[in-house]
Design a protein around this motif. Structure first.
Motif, PDB file in Angstrom:
ATOM      1  N   ILE D  50      -5.001  36.639 -15.431  1.00  0.00           N
ATOM      2  CA  ILE D  50      -3.788  37.088 -14.734  1.00  0.00           C
ATOM      3  C   ILE D  50      -2.569  36.934 -15.636  1.00  0.00           C
ATOM      4  CG2 ILE D  50      -2.369  36.739 -12.669  1.00  0.00           C
ATOM      5  CD1 ILE D  50      -4.891  35.790 -11.247  1.00  0.00           C
ATOM      6  N   ALA D  51      -2.567  35.900 -16.478  1.00  0.00           N
ATOM      7  CA  ALA D  51      -1.439  35.703 -17.380  1.00  0.00           C
ATOM      8  C   ALA D  51      -1.307  36.892 -18.327  1.00  0.00           C
ATOM      9  CB  ALA D  51      -1.613  34.398 -18.170  1.00  0.00           C
ATOM     10  N   MET D  57       2.803  43.602 -17.914  1.00  0.00           N
ATOM     11  CA  MET D  57       3.825  44.175 -17.036  1.00  0.00           C
ATOM     12  C   MET D  57       5.217  43.800 -17.541  1.00  0.00           C
ATOM     13  SD  MET D  57       2.012  43.711 -13.256  1.00  0.00           S
ATOM     14  CE  MET D  57       2.722  45.152 -12.450  1.00  0.00           C
ATOM     15  N   LYS D  58       5.364  42.554 -17.954  1.00  0.00           N
ATOM     16  CA  LYS D  58       6.663  42.094 -18.446  1.00  0.00           C
ATOM     17  C   LYS D  58       7.040  42.850 -19.728  1.00  0.00           C
ATOM     18  CE  LYS D  58       9.272  37.825 -19.284  1.00  0.00           C
ATOM     19  NZ  LYS D  58       9.858  38.293 -20.544  1.00  0.00           N
ATOM     20  N   ALA D 168       6.152  37.521 -10.915  1.00  0.00           N
ATOM     21  CA  ALA D 168       5.089  36.562 -11.243  1.00  0.00           C
ATOM     22  C   ALA D 168       4.549  35.932  -9.967  1.00  0.00           C
ATOM     23  CB  ALA D 168       5.621  35.489 -12.198  1.00  0.00           C
ATOM     24  N   LEU D 169       5.429  35.567  -9.048  1.00  0.00           N
ATOM     25  CA  LEU D 169       4.987  34.973  -7.788  1.00  0.00           C
ATOM     26  C   LEU D 169       4.193  35.975  -6.960  1.00  0.00           C
ATOM     27  CD1 LEU D 169       8.032  32.779  -6.811  1.00  0.00           C
ATOM     28  CD2 LEU D 169       5.635  32.058  -6.709  1.00  0.00           C
ATOM     29  N   ASP D 179      -7.471  32.510 -14.134  1.00  0.00           N
ATOM     30  CA  ASP D 179      -6.346  31.582 -14.200  1.00  0.00           C
ATOM     31  C   ASP D 179      -5.339  31.827 -13.076  1.00  0.00           C
ATOM     32  OD1 ASP D 179      -5.951  34.076 -15.224  1.00  0.00           O
ATOM     33  OD2 ASP D 179      -4.375  33.450 -16.613  1.00  0.00           O
ATOM     34  N   ARG D 180      -4.416  30.897 -12.945  1.00  0.00           N
ATOM     35  CA  ARG D 180      -3.256  31.072 -12.080  1.00  0.00           C
ATOM     36  C   ARG D 180      -2.014  31.030 -12.961  1.00  0.00           C
ATOM     37  NH1 ARG D 180      -3.763  29.528  -6.559  1.00  0.00           N
ATOM     38  NH2 ARG D 180      -1.610  30.172  -6.419  1.00  0.00           N
ATOM     39  N   LEU D 181      -0.972  31.728 -12.581  1.00  0.00           N
ATOM     40  CA  LEU D 181       0.301  31.627 -13.303  1.00  0.00           C
ATOM     41  C   LEU D 181       0.952  30.280 -12.948  1.00  0.00           C
ATOM     42  CD1 LEU D 181       1.573  35.270 -12.746  1.00  0.00           C
ATOM     43  CD2 LEU D 181       0.494  34.301 -14.785  1.00  0.00           C
ATOM     44  N   ALA D 182       1.747  29.757 -13.884  1.00  0.00           N
ATOM     45  CA  ALA D 182       2.361  28.441 -13.646  1.00  0.00           C
ATOM     46  C   ALA D 182       3.621  28.600 -12.818  1.00  0.00           C
ATOM     47  CB  ALA D 182       2.655  27.772 -14.985  1.00  0.00           C
TER      48      ALA D 182
END
Lengths: 301, 301, 301, 301
Positions: D50-51, D57-58, D168-169, D179-182
């Motif tokens: 996901i990161a 996208m960013k 991001a959220l 993974d999960r974003l921090a």
């Protein structure tokens, strides 16, 4: 009250009123073997208070020619010298050196002090002088290590400053009436039982001055009163010697005596707080907040 | 993981599958010099887990006739006996006695253990048995003092109970696969710097097991990590021996390295927390919350 | 010093020396509308101290026949009654009721007090009497709830006890010279900055008496002095009313003003301690030990 | 897990495998009303995690021309605008604004937000954008006050940064697998009863987000478990909103239920800790150490 020598403290009024010779005789050893300081101060009588008397003596030292100031320095004994102790010190020097335990050194400590004295004297050609009542044995050795690298001018002035500190303490103990010099500090504690929300009464307390090279010395042994405090400060009416301390509280016995359920053996029994003193003239309060399962301390005032 | 003996831990699956004789050989000394217990347990194979295996062995002990149980007791060596050590112990007994320091006793401690053994043996006619991995030297001597007044029946049962504790620990270390027996505890700490509101990293920590009669032993020496904790528990993967401990934290160095203004000497330098362990299988957390002028601790979990 | 009424406090010596009528006039309202008590006490003059004077007045109450004691009870007004306030209370009753805020009730509180008075009077046929200076509004309502189930004999005696408490407080404020009656308590605080190891000076403090039904009242608003304490106790020279309190400390501003690094917004800003007072005549000390990231409080003494 | 919208989270593997149009449809509103960003990112498939997807996208945003970036900014609604809410927001915007309570403003708050939006839009000519899930109402108003004085270039970039935080959220909640974003933080507590040396079980806890202008909101209401902790963190799996909080512990009931002797009323009943959160993605632990007569808290981790 520390008994500086056999002589009883004199009243300031008496010193103001007595003959010149009696005045000088009474204060001859405020500055070690140097009655000329008392002689000069005598001319400024009467003194409104002890601070004024001390200022007059200090002024005599400050305006003395360099040779006389060096003679004043050389009038002092080496610290912890067995030879000089055998030959005899002034009663004041003897009491001061004993107060810090210099008459009961371990071999390792004795050798350390010998090294200090010899190194210092061979560099500066006069004895190492420090106001021992403001120190523990360990902090004297650290003070020496800090001062040895200094140059001659700095150490000459430092010696005079320490001599004035010694004199102020002697004067504060020798003369009564009116004010006191600001030469004393205080070390105190109290125990709060946060299990019951009340002062902890009947807790055995012991204060030990720690020594790295020699034997640590018990300074005070007492029990908390109904207010969780000690009837007298652990150290008071004198400087609190710079140094490291261990304060022990018998909380296991305290809680057991009150019937509080404890583990076997109790999680906390004899709690020790180790801390250092750096300001001999300050008021240092080291309390204990305690339950059978937790405690806290802090530097209070 | 404690190396109980030279032998490698066996997998439970292997023990379930191997021959009867191999099974008995592998577990012969789980109960000291008493392979008959492994023999009886062998008949209950296969075991779903280590707890079930231990239960089978314990059942063999429980249903054994009194004479056999007494023989089991008498198969154990005296604690800290130089003669018996010279004659040779099982590898397991040797490792266990060494773990508590029984091979490095001071003279005073050695005499105390001799007195224990002699007094106990003359009263009960069998050796004093205790699961030493759950104890410090001091707590063994206290345990003895508590047990000596007991009657024969009570001490016979207590000895069997201690033998089962010894066996459980040996089994937990000797067999792997599946569950673990609940025979281990944990002692941990962490340091929180409430001056900066962050975990205190890089604080030197030392854990000492205190001994009244002999030399205190350093159990762990470590440094806090970025989370203010130690990478491994101070004691873990084994019982936390009943006894008194001193935990020391080098907070003076820590704050000095961070450039925090301190007194000279610093008010707090090496903070020591003294506490006792009473539950060897429990989790005991003893944290330190600290500023240069205050600290607190508590029994956490 | 609380101004109980417009009259200036009288010296005890004066009361011992003046005429019988002057004595009675001066103390006529120590017991509400009951000059007969002062009249009887007058015969025991002179009094060595205020405690002795109070004992003489109390003795007159104790030996009075039941009818007279009941008349004394009935001489008291209902609490917080608007009708009776309009009709006029003694200056003493008025000041007492105002001190606890009974002249500034919210509607909900007013109704609660009406219910209390009516329920009590219809059961016992005399007014509910309580020494209001020892209470907050909330604790009066709780006290009523506790007393309403009592029987007549118990409540008659309780009323007399409360009347004597009211009288003791009035007397303590009305007569000076010699001793004080033990009718006052003290609530104090201090703030220790364990970040710097020093008393926290200049911390804004606010003490609020909490009210469940009505508006909470600010009781004190002050700032810590150089010793981290307040120049005057938060409450002193009078009973500390039974009730719940909130003490707020502006530590965010304090640390910001000292240049201590803080989070944005600061982790701790306005710290509130909520506690209850249960002993109006006790000394209650509620200190705050604080860093920007931690704090602690305890009931001290 | 926060339900961002009605749509179920998609598996990353599915997004890697589906058609271009399905991919764009699934992620069209990760950036508000701006499917072009998903379109560009689609070309970089497959994504290892996901990161990596978010980075793609960013990157599309970062390399977009100024006009497109400004269009992205202008695609966002005003905060708390009743008109726009009535006209309809994206499901995502609606959920986000509701999460911080923007749909339940007091009149005073509503006016404050109106002032913010108008002042901001008239200066910069685009809506004030902030990642509301990282904020409380109060901290949004403070953030606005800090940003209003900025120049256009700074605010353009700040808006893009906040848009990326929002995205991001949304992405973290919309896609699962790997993974999960921090983007999440945690707020936790535990209660230690230092009276018994054990975790305090069964203590009622309430967490309130404080609001200066409007109504404070209860965020969590729970009870401590056998370990003195809460089964779930007070806030977890999402950012901990910047703001001020009040944490209340029902310790009076806890100690009363255990039969611990207490004052009447108890000295401590409902303890409140007030603190602020400044790092929404951090782990903040706010424990309570408590006896009936003392308590302490600190920022732990």
């Amino acid at each position: 009250m520390i008994a500086v020598s056999g002589a009883l403290p004199k009243a300031l009024a008496e010193l103001n009123a007595c003959s010149h010779d009696e005045f000088v005789a009474a204060l001859a050893n405020i500055f070690e073997h140097s009655p000329w300081i008392a002689e000069q101060a005598a001319r400024s009588r009467p003194f409104a208070g002890i601070a004024e008397l001390f200022a007059a003596m200090k002024a005599a030292v400050d305006r003395a020619p360099a040779e006389l100031r060096m003679a004043l320095i050389n009038a002092h004994p080496d610290l912890a010298s067995k030879t000089q102790r055998a030959a005899g010190l002034t009663a004041e020097s003897n009491a001061e050196q004993n107060s810090v335990g210099l008459d009961r050194l371990s071999d390792a400590e004795y050798e350390a002090f010998e090294r200090v004295n010899t190194a210092y004297r061979s560099k500066f050609n006069f004895p190492y002088i420090v106001c021992v009542r403001r120190h523990s044995k360990d902090s004297i050795l650290r003070d020496f290590a800090r001062r040895l690298p200094n140059d001659l001018a700095t150490e000459t002035q430092t010696s005079i400053d320490e001599i004035c500190r010694i004199a102020a303490l002697r004067l504060d103990q020798s003369v009564i009436g009116g004010d006191r010099l600001a030469v004393s500090g205080r070390l105190s504690t109290h125990v709060l039982d946060t299990n019951s929300g009340k002062p902890a009464a009947g807790v055995a307390i012991e204060l030990v001055e720690l020594a790295e090279l020699g034997v640590s010395r018990v300074v005070a042994r007492t029990t908390t009163n109904a207010d969780g405090r000690t009837d007298a400060p652990l150290i008071g009416g004198r400087p609190v010697p710079i140094g490291r301390y261990e304060l022990t509280f018998g909380v296991g016995e305290y809680f057991a005596a009150r019937g509080v359920p404890l583990a076997d053996p109790p999680f906390l029994d004899r709690i020790t707080l180790r801390f250092a003193v750096s300001e001999p003239e300050g008021h240092l309060h080291v309390p204990l907040l305690v339950t059978p399962w937790s405690y806290a301390t802090y530097r209070g005032s």
